[in-house]
Design a protein around this motif. Sequence first.
Motif, PDB file in Angstrom:
ATOM      1  N   ILE A 155       0.842  -1.205   0.000  1.00 52.13           N
ATOM      2  CA  ILE A 155       0.000   0.000   0.000  1.00 52.13           C
ATOM      3  C   ILE A 155       0.873   1.249   0.000  1.00 52.13           C
ATOM      4  N   SER A 156       1.927   1.222   0.794  1.00 51.52           N
ATOM      5  CA  SER A 156       2.845   2.361   0.846  1.00 51.52           C
ATOM      6  C   SER A 156       3.479   2.599  -0.519  1.00 51.52           C
ATOM      7  N   ALA A 157       3.929   1.521  -1.161  1.00 53.40           N
ATOM      8  CA  ALA A 157       4.541   1.656  -2.486  1.00 53.40           C
ATOM      9  C   ALA A 157       3.526   2.203  -3.490  1.00 53.40           C
ATOM     10  N   GLU A 158       2.282   1.731  -3.413  1.00 52.23           N
ATOM     11  CA  GLU A 158       1.242   2.224  -4.324  1.00 52.23           C
ATOM     12  C   GLU A 158       0.987   3.712  -4.087  1.00 52.23           C
ATOM     13  N   LYS A 159       0.921   4.106  -2.798  1.00 48.46           N
ATOM     14  CA  LYS A 159       0.661   5.513  -2.495  1.00 48.46           C
ATOM     15  C   LYS A 159       1.835   6.386  -2.925  1.00 48.46           C
ATOM     16  N   VAL A 160       3.046   5.893  -2.725  1.00 48.53           N
ATOM     17  CA  VAL A 160       4.224   6.650  -3.159  1.00 48.53           C
ATOM     18  C   VAL A 160       4.207   6.795  -4.683  1.00 48.53           C
ATOM     19  N   ALA A 161       3.893   5.703  -5.381  1.00 44.46           N
ATOM     20  CA  ALA A 161       3.841   5.760  -6.843  1.00 44.46           C
ATOM     21  C   ALA A 161       2.743   6.725  -7.292  1.00 44.46           C
ATOM     22  N   ALA A 162       1.578   6.681  -6.618  1.00 42.85           N
ATOM     23  CA  ALA A 162       0.495   7.594  -6.974  1.00 42.85           C
ATOM     24  C   ALA A 162       0.902   9.037  -6.703  1.00 42.85           C
ATOM     25  N   ALA A 163       1.575   9.273  -5.580  1.00 43.21           N
ATOM     26  CA  ALA A 163       2.025  10.627  -5.253  1.00 43.21           C
ATOM     27  C   ALA A 163       3.056  11.108  -6.266  1.00 43.21           C
ATOM     28  N   GLN A 164       3.971  10.220  -6.662  1.00 35.19           N
ATOM     29  CA  GLN A 164       4.976  10.590  -7.671  1.00 35.19           C
ATOM     30  C   GLN A 164       4.296  10.884  -9.004  1.00 35.19           C
ATOM     31  N   GLN A 165       3.323  10.081  -9.355  1.00 37.16           N
ATOM     32  CA  GLN A 165       2.601  10.289 -10.609  1.00 37.16           C
ATOM     33  C   GLN A 165       1.864  11.628 -10.566  1.00 37.16           C
ATOM     34  N   GLU A 166       1.228  11.923  -9.431  1.00 40.23           N
ATOM     35  CA  GLU A 166       0.518  13.184  -9.289  1.00 40.23           C
ATOM     36  C   GLU A 166       1.491  14.358  -9.341  1.00 40.23           C
ATOM     37  N   ALA A 167       2.644  14.207  -8.673  1.00 39.57           N
ATOM     38  CA  ALA A 167       3.656  15.268  -8.709  1.00 39.57           C
ATOM     39  C   ALA A 167       4.152  15.464 -10.138  1.00 39.57           C
ATOM     40  N   GLN A 218       1.470  17.283 -12.067  1.00 42.36           N
ATOM     41  CA  GLN A 218       1.453  18.698 -11.713  1.00 42.36           C
ATOM     42  C   GLN A 218       2.658  19.424 -12.308  1.00 42.36           C
ATOM     43  N   ARG A 219       3.828  18.788 -12.270  1.00 43.06           N
ATOM     44  CA  ARG A 219       5.027  19.389 -12.851  1.00 43.06           C
ATOM     45  C   ARG A 219       4.826  19.637 -14.357  1.00 43.06           C
ATOM     46  N   GLU A 220       4.231  18.649 -15.024  1.00 41.91           N
ATOM     47  CA  GLU A 220       3.985  18.799 -16.457  1.00 41.91           C
ATOM     48  C   GLU A 220       2.987  19.926 -16.713  1.00 41.91           C
ATOM     49  N   GLN A 221       1.946  20.025 -15.868  1.00 43.71           N
ATOM     50  CA  GLN A 221       0.971  21.098 -16.037  1.00 43.71           C
ATOM     51  C   GLN A 221       1.638  22.461 -15.824  1.00 43.71           C
ATOM     52  N   VAL A 222       2.443  22.562 -14.788  1.00 48.68           N
ATOM     53  CA  VAL A 222       3.127  23.826 -14.517  1.00 48.68           C
ATOM     54  C   VAL A 222       4.063  24.166 -15.670  1.00 48.68           C
ATOM     55  N   GLN A 223       4.795  23.151 -16.158  1.00 48.00           N
ATOM     56  CA  GLN A 223       5.709  23.383 -17.282  1.00 48.00           C
ATOM     57  C   GLN A 223       4.933  23.841 -18.517  1.00 48.00           C
ATOM     58  N   ALA A 224       3.764  23.218 -18.752  1.00 44.45           N
ATOM     59  CA  ALA A 224       2.938  23.607 -19.892  1.00 44.45           C
ATOM     60  C   ALA A 224       2.443  25.040 -19.722  1.00 44.45           C
ATOM     61  N   GLU A 225       2.018  25.406 -18.500  1.00 44.67           N
ATOM     62  CA  GLU A 225       1.562  26.773 -18.252  1.00 44.67           C
ATOM     63  C   GLU A 225       2.710  27.766 -18.448  1.00 44.67           C
ATOM     64  N   LEU A 226       3.904  27.356 -17.923  1.00 48.60           N
ATOM     65  CA  LEU A 226       5.063  28.239 -18.100  1.00 48.60           C
ATOM     66  C   LEU A 226       5.413  28.408 -19.581  1.00 48.60           C
ATOM     67  N   ASP A 227       5.358  27.304 -20.314  1.00 47.04           N
ATOM     68  CA  ASP A 227       5.652  27.388 -21.755  1.00 47.04           C
ATOM     69  C   ASP A 227       4.633  28.282 -22.459  1.00 47.04           C
ATOM     70  N   GLN A 228       3.371  28.132 -22.070  1.00 41.69           N
ATOM     71  CA  GLN A 228       2.331  28.956 -22.677  1.00 41.69           C
ATOM     72  C   GLN A 228       2.550  30.427 -22.323  1.00 41.69           C
ATOM     73  N   GLN A 229       2.836  30.706 -21.040  1.00 46.28           N
ATOM     74  CA  GLN A 229       3.079  32.087 -20.634  1.00 46.28           C
ATOM     75  C   GLN A 229       4.321  32.642 -21.338  1.00 46.28           C
ATOM     76  N   LYS A 230       5.332  31.803 -21.503  1.00 48.58           N
ATOM     77  CA  LYS A 230       6.551  32.225 -22.190  1.00 48.58           C
ATOM     78  C   LYS A 230       6.230  32.570 -23.646  1.00 48.58           C
ATOM     79  N   ALA A 231       5.427  31.693 -24.260  1.00 47.35           N
ATOM     80  CA  ALA A 231       5.057  31.942 -25.653  1.00 47.35           C
ATOM     81  C   ALA A 231       4.257  33.238 -25.773  1.00 47.35           C
ATOM     82  N   GLU A 232       3.315  33.434 -24.832  1.00 41.52           N
ATOM     83  CA  GLU A 232       2.520  34.661 -24.855  1.00 41.52           C
ATOM     84  C   GLU A 232       3.414  35.885 -24.631  1.00 41.52           C
TER      85      GLU A 232
END
Length: 162
Positions: free
Chosen positions: A106-118, A121-135
């Motif tokens: 269960i711990s490994a699953e939760k860690v994997a889920a947390a890493q996946q969520e992180a 989120q990192r990809e979303q932030v990077q996409a937002e930053l790229d979009q803001q950079k482009a704008e």
Amino acid sequence: MFHSLILLVAEAATESGGGLFDLDATLPLMAIQFLILVAVLNALFYKPLGKVLDDRDAYIRGTQAEAKERLMKAQELARQFERELADTRREAQTTIATAQAEAEKISAEKVAAAQQEAQTQREQVQAELDQQKAEAMQSLEQQVDALSQQILQKLLGGVSLG
């Protein structure tokens, strides 16, 4: 009755008058009295006492046999409880190991889920930053174009093209 018999025999012995060791009927009479006394004592005291001693011995032997039997039962119960305790300990260790394995899973699953969520989120932030950079780049390009036009107009404003 016994007392009167003794008195009668004693009178007969004193009438004959003898010496120090007169071997008349007194000696057998004393022997008979002794045997009668032994028989009476045996009947009145020794047989009941012997019976009490025999009863006590039988009671002690019975109690001792019962105590040995109880001891054997107690030892068997102790061995049985030790076996059950060992079985219970093994079951507890198995249960603990299973619970630890499940907790780690269960711990490994939760860690994997947390890493996946992180990562998401990192990809979303990077996409937002790229979009803001482009704008921002587009806005800067427009501003650079506007400034370039203004500079050109000011430089060329004095010069007429034709």
